[in-house]
Design a protein around this motif. Structure first.
Motif, PDB file in Angstrom:
ATOM      1  N   GLY A 193     -20.773  44.051   0.788  1.00  0.00           N
ATOM      2  CA  GLY A 193     -22.023  44.433   0.705  1.00  0.00           C
ATOM      3  C   GLY A 193     -22.449  46.150   1.037  1.00  0.00           C
ATOM      4  O   GLY A 193     -21.766  46.559   2.379  1.00  0.00           O
ATOM      5  N   ASP A 194     -23.389  46.799   0.209  1.00  0.00           N
ATOM      6  CA  ASP A 194     -23.453  48.048   0.648  1.00  0.00           C
ATOM      7  C   ASP A 194     -24.714  48.455   1.441  1.00  0.00           C
ATOM      8  O   ASP A 194     -24.018  49.098   3.539  1.00  0.00           O
ATOM      9  CB  ASP A 194     -24.518  49.254   0.149  1.00  0.00           C
ATOM     10  CG  ASP A 194     -23.661  49.463  -1.738  1.00  0.00           C
ATOM     11  OD1 ASP A 194     -22.271  49.513  -0.806  1.00  0.00           O
ATOM     12  OD2 ASP A 194     -24.062  49.508  -2.187  1.00  0.00           O
ATOM     13  N   ASN A 195     -25.251  46.850   2.306  1.00  0.00           N
ATOM     14  CA  ASN A 195     -26.410  47.612   3.097  1.00  0.00           C
ATOM     15  C   ASN A 195     -25.007  46.842   4.583  1.00  0.00           C
ATOM     16  O   ASN A 195     -25.212  47.567   5.737  1.00  0.00           O
ATOM     17  CB  ASN A 195     -26.747  46.181   3.538  1.00  0.00           C
ATOM     18  CG  ASN A 195     -27.882  46.238   2.477  1.00  0.00           C
ATOM     19  OD1 ASN A 195     -28.176  47.545   2.237  1.00  0.00           O
ATOM     20  ND2 ASN A 195     -28.962  45.483   1.586  1.00  0.00           N
ATOM     21  N   TYR A 196     -23.765  45.680   4.772  1.00  0.00           N
ATOM     22  CA  TYR A 196     -22.713  45.590   6.020  1.00  0.00           C
ATOM     23  C   TYR A 196     -22.534  46.992   6.151  1.00  0.00           C
ATOM     24  O   TYR A 196     -22.298  46.816   6.913  1.00  0.00           O
ATOM     25  CB  TYR A 196     -22.027  44.360   5.434  1.00  0.00           C
ATOM     26  CG  TYR A 196     -21.397  43.930   6.597  1.00  0.00           C
ATOM     27  CD1 TYR A 196     -21.853  43.167   7.854  1.00  0.00           C
ATOM     28  CD2 TYR A 196     -20.359  44.878   6.422  1.00  0.00           C
ATOM     29  CE1 TYR A 196     -21.124  43.237   8.579  1.00  0.00           C
ATOM     30  CE2 TYR A 196     -19.501  44.515   7.379  1.00  0.00           C
ATOM     31  CZ  TYR A 196     -19.291  43.993   8.764  1.00  0.00           C
ATOM     32  OH  TYR A 196     -18.844  43.721   9.431  1.00  0.00           O
ATOM     33  N   ALA A 197     -22.249  47.452   5.104  1.00  0.00           N
ATOM     34  CA  ALA A 197     -21.369  48.659   5.166  1.00  0.00           C
ATOM     35  C   ALA A 197     -22.159  49.925   6.052  1.00  0.00           C
ATOM     36  O   ALA A 197     -21.045  49.843   7.068  1.00  0.00           O
ATOM     37  CB  ALA A 197     -20.415  49.076   3.778  1.00  0.00           C
ATOM     38  N   LEU A 198     -23.717  50.257   5.904  1.00  0.00           N
ATOM     39  CA  LEU A 198     -23.913  50.766   6.714  1.00  0.00           C
ATOM     40  C   LEU A 198     -24.502  50.497   7.667  1.00  0.00           C
ATOM     41  O   LEU A 198     -24.484  51.602   8.967  1.00  0.00           O
ATOM     42  CB  LEU A 198     -25.718  50.930   5.321  1.00  0.00           C
ATOM     43  CG  LEU A 198     -25.515  51.800   4.243  1.00  0.00           C
ATOM     44  CD1 LEU A 198     -27.277  51.538   3.387  1.00  0.00           C
ATOM     45  CD2 LEU A 198     -25.436  53.126   4.175  1.00  0.00           C
TER      46      LEU A 198
END
Length: 334
Positions: free
Chosen positions: A225-230
């Protein structure tokens, strides 16, 4: 050490199968050449017939090498797209790059516009490259303007449909000979690449493949997910641009020289996930390259009717292989 060998074991099998299918593809064709003579030709030893040397070096070897590059490139591109969009049915053609290549060829063949007057045998390839590059530039620009992947996916599909509509309009004003020539290109072919064109196809595809390996960590993060990547400090926007650029480069180049080859980019990543039982891109990326090359070599042999000069379209064979895999994926995820 035991764990390392266990993880490497499938790749030894892939490498062995790749060698077997490559030699088999070079050996198989409308003209029968004994296997020992094929090895003599490849090792540049004396052979029974000089004509066999011409067949192997000028026709079969470039075709088998093209199959290897096309299979590896489309499979890795499909994996990149499935990871980027987190969509199991995404493939290398989802952004409309192949449609751009088709439009370039359509303008050349159906409308008489392009590079035919001075490019000779390179005319179709150059026109396809220009068309694919144009759509790639447009997609990259759009990717800098939108934040949602769903929006980019929809825009890519709309671009493909819009370009397809333009091609249909061109076809409605074309004669039978032009339509037949364009149709032959859309069916896909691995036999149109000689050693001169290979000097362009091979470096571009190999650069794209090797560059994708360095993205395995960001790709693993995108799966969560994007949140984890961020939270891991990744620049999602930058990674998205890099993935789109690599996919467009590989897909556009292969489409330009080989025509449209479908289903490989969808099917192979799922087969690799199933065989390796992992979503780790450090293993999936090389596995897709190996298995995609093996699959394309096998499809190339199936295209060649035994002891016949007729060759089936590669796109038809890959579809027969890919469709059951896509159906299987959908049924598994119901």
């Amino acid at each position: 050490m035991k764990t390392l060998l266990g993880k490497s074991y499938p790749f030894f099998i892939f490498f062995f199968l790749l060698l077997v299918f490559f030699i088999a593809d070079v050996s198989y064709g409308s003209v029968y050449i004994p296997l020992d003579e094929v090895f003599n030709i490849l090792l540049k030893k004396n052979t029974e017939k000089k004509s066999w040397e011409i067949i192997v070096w000028q026709f079969r070897l470039p075709k088998a090498t093209t199959a290897l590059l096309a299979g590896a490139g489309l499979s890795v591109s499909g994996l990149l797209m499935q990871t980027l969009f987190r969509n199991p049915l995404a493939d290398a053609y989802i952004l409309g790059v192949s449609s751009g290549a088709s439009l370039g060829v359509a303008l050349l063949i159906l409308a008489g516009v392009g590079f035919a007057s001075f490019a000779g045998q390179w005319a179709i390839a150059v026109s396809a490259v220009v068309g694919a590059a144009s759509i790639m530039a447009l997609v990259l620009f759009i990717a800098t303007q939108v934040r949602q992947l769903v929006s980019l996916l929809i825009i890519g599909l709309m671009l493909g449909n819009g370009v397809g509509a333009l091609i249909v309009i061109l076809q409605s004003f074309s004669n039978k000979e032009e339509l037949q020539r364009f149709a032959n290109w859309t069916y896909g072919s691995l036999g149109g690449v000689d050693w001169e064109k290979m000097l362009i196809l091979a470096p571009l595809v190999l650069v794209g493949l090797f560059s994708s390996i360095f993205l395995y960590k960001p790709l693993n993060s995108l799966l969560l997910g994007d949140n984890y990547a961020l939270s891991m400090g990744l620049n999602i926007h930058k990674i998205r641009i890099q993935v789109i650029l690599l996919t467009s480069l590989i897909t556009g180049c292969i489409t330009a020289f080989c025509g449209i080859i479908g289903f490989v980019g969808i099917a192979v990543p799922h087969i690799c996930r199933y065989l390796l039982d992992t979503s780790e891109h450090k293993r999936l990326l090389p596995a897709c390259a190996f298995l995609g090359a093996i699959l394309m070599l096998a499809c190339d042999m199936l295209c060649q009717l035994p002891y016949s000069p007729h060759v089936l379209p590669i796109n038809a064979i890959t579809a027969l292989v890919g469709v059951p895999v896509v159906v299987w994926v959908i049924l598994r995820r119901r």
